[in-house]
Design a protein around this motif. Structure first.
Motif, short mmCIF file in Angstrom:
data_model
loop_
_atom_site.label_atom_id
_atom_site.label_comp_id
_atom_site.label_asym_id
_atom_site.label_seq_id
_atom_site.Cartn_x
_atom_site.Cartn_y
_atom_site.Cartn_z
N VAL A 1 -5.95 0.04 -1.59
CA VAL A 1 -6.75 0.29 -0.41
C VAL A 1 -7.65 1.64 -0.88
N THR A 2 -8.88 1.56 -0.66
CA THR A 2 -9.87 2.85 -0.94
C THR A 2 -9.78 3.94 0.08
N GLU A 3 -9.57 3.45 1.16
CA GLU A 3 -9.52 4.50 2.36
C GLU A 3 -8.46 5.51 2.19
N PRO A 4 -8.59 6.82 2.35
CA PRO A 4 -7.30 7.60 2.35
C PRO A 4 -6.55 7.69 3.77
N LEU A 5 -5.38 7.13 3.73
CA LEU A 5 -4.64 6.84 4.84
C LEU A 5 -3.43 7.49 5.01
N ALA A 6 -2.89 8.08 3.69
CA ALA A 6 -1.76 8.90 3.83
C ALA A 6 -1.82 10.23 3.41
N LEU A 7 -1.00 11.10 4.20
CA LEU A 7 -1.14 12.48 3.96
C LEU A 7 0.18 13.15 3.18
N TYR A 8 -0.06 13.86 2.22
CA TYR A 8 0.97 14.20 1.21
C TYR A 8 1.12 15.88 1.32
N ALA B 1 -1.58 -9.32 2.24
CA ALA B 1 -1.74 -10.84 2.64
C ALA B 1 -2.83 -11.50 1.96
N ASP B 2 -3.81 -10.85 1.64
CA ASP B 2 -4.91 -11.29 0.90
C ASP B 2 -4.59 -11.43 -0.64
N HIS B 3 -3.51 -10.79 -1.00
CA HIS B 3 -3.32 -11.17 -2.52
C HIS B 3 -1.70 -11.22 -2.56
N PRO B 4 -1.28 -12.53 -2.25
CA PRO B 4 0.13 -12.71 -2.37
C PRO B 4 0.88 -12.56 -3.43
N THR B 5 0.06 -12.42 -4.71
CA THR B 5 0.76 -12.15 -5.98
C THR B 5 1.23 -10.57 -6.38
N ALA B 6 0.62 -9.88 -5.38
CA ALA B 6 0.78 -8.49 -5.58
C ALA B 6 2.20 -8.32 -4.95
N GLY B 7 2.94 -7.28 -5.77
CA GLY B 7 4.20 -6.73 -5.30
C GLY B 7 4.19 -5.59 -4.38
N ALA B 8 3.08 -4.81 -4.56
CA ALA B 8 3.13 -3.46 -3.65
C ALA B 8 1.55 -3.32 -3.66
N ALA B 9 1.25 -2.59 -2.69
CA ALA B 9 -0.10 -1.78 -2.62
C ALA B 9 -0.14 -0.42 -2.13
N PHE B 10 -1.06 0.41 -2.34
CA PHE B 10 -1.06 1.61 -1.95
C PHE B 10 -2.67 2.21 -1.73
N CYS B 11 -2.66 3.16 -0.99
CA CYS B 11 -4.03 3.73 -0.67
C CYS B 11 -4.30 5.04 -1.25
#
Length: 265
Positions: free
Chosen positions: A153-160, A62-72
Motif C-alpha cells: 500500500v503506497t500511502e504512509p499509514l504507520a509511524l515508527y 482481499a484483492d490479492h488472495p495469493t499474498a501472504g502479507a502486506a505492508f504500507c
C-alpha cells in the motif's frame, strides 16, 4: 500496564503478562500465538498506526488472495511524535510487489508496525527466531518473501518511533547490532536463489556498514560521540571492502580531530 489496559481498553483489549522476562523475540511470538484474527498485526508499544491502516491493508490482501502479507509505507517519528523521514516508495501503485525477495534480502526496507501477515503464514513458517535480538523482524520478512507474494500500500499509514533509548540505538552503540546482523545474513542465505545469494548478501553487508558510518558522522559533536569507534568497528567487521575501509578512515579522522579540538578548548 494492566491498569492502563483496563481503563482505556474497556474490554476491547486483552492483557497478558509473561511469568518472567523472556526477551522481546519470544514476546512477539507469544503475540502471534495468542492472536485470534485471520490477519495479524504486531504493534510495538512505542509505535502507532494512522486512520485507515487496517481497512487499507485488509483490502489489499482481499484483492490479492495469493499474498501472504502486506505492508504500507511508514513515517519515522521522534520521541514527541514529530515526523522525521518518509520511507522510500517501493512502487507507484498498490498491489503485489515484483522481485520483492531480492529487494528485502539486501536490507531492512520496512518496520514492523507497517506489516500485516496472514495467520496461516505464521502457522506455516513459525514465529520469530529467538536467536536474533535486533533483526528478527527482517529475517521473518525474508522468510515470508521466499514462500509467498507480498502486497503493498503506497500511502504512509504507520509511524515508527526513533529515539536514543531504543533497543536498536543501544545495540548500534554497543556493537551488538552488527553481530546480530551477521548472524541474520547466515540465517537468510538458504531462503535466497543460489545464484544470487552471494551478491544479495554482499549488498546487505555494504548497506549495513554504510548505515553505521552515516550514524557515526551524525554522532560527531554530540554527547553520544563516544559510540563512533564501535560503529567503525562494526562497519569494518561487516564489510571490510576498500570502499568501506576508505569511508571508515575518513570518519575516524573526523572523530579524532573533533576529540583533539575538544581537549584543547
Amino acid at each position: 500496564p494492566a491498569a492502563v489496559v483496563a481503563e482505556l481498553g474497556r474490554g476491547r483489549v486483552d492483557f497478558f503478562r509473561q511469568p518472567l522476562n523472556v526477551g522481546h523475540a519470544l514476546n512477539f511470538s507469544t503475540c502471534l500465538q495468542r492472536a485470534r484474527g485471520h490477519l495479524v498485526h504486531v504493534l510495538h508499544g512505542d509505535d502507532l498506526v494512522r486512520p485507515g491502516f487496517y481497512e487499507r491493508l485488509a483490502a489489499v490482501l482481499a484483492d490479492h488472495p495469493t499474498a501472504g502479507a502486506a505492508f504500507c509505507r511508514y513515517i519515522s517519528v521522534d520521541e514527541a511524535g514529530r515526523w522525521l523521514t518518509l520511507a522510500a516508495l517501493e512502487q507507484p501503485d498498490d498491489g503485489l510487489l515484483a522481485g520483492w525477495l531480492e529487494k528485502i534480502a539486501t536490507g531492512q526496507r520496512l518496520q514492523t508496525p507497517c506489516m500485516v501477515v496472514r495467520r496461516t503464514v505464521y502457522e506455516t513458517l513459525g514465529g520469530f527466531d529467538r536467536r536474533l535480538a535486533y533483526h528478527e523482524d527482517w529475517e521473518m520478512w525474508v522468510r515470508i518473501a521466499a514462500r509467498y507474494s507480498v502486497a503493498y500500500v503506497t500511502e504512509p499509514l504507520a509511524l515508527y518511533r526513533v529515539h536514543a533509548a531504543s533497543a536498536t540505538a543501544q545495540g548500534l552503540r554497543s556493537g551488538a547490532n552488527g553481530a546480530d546482523l551477521r548472524l541474520t545474513l547466515t540465517l537468510i542465505r538458504p531462503y535466497l536463489p543460489h545464484a544470487q545469494a552471494r551478491a544479495l548478501l554482499g549488498t546487505a553487508r555494504r548497506e549495513f556498514a554504510g548505515a553505521c558510518l552515516r550514524r557515526g558522522h551524525r554522532l560527531i559533536g554530540t554527547p553520544n560521540a563516544a559510540a563512533v569507534p564501535g560503529l567503525l568497528r562494526e562497519a569494518l567487521r561487516t564489510d571490510p571492502s576498500p570502499l568501506i575501509a576508505t569511508r571508515s578512515a575518513y570518519l575516524a579522522v573526523r572523530w579524532v580531530i573533533t576529540r583533539l579540538s575538544g581537549r584543547r578548548t
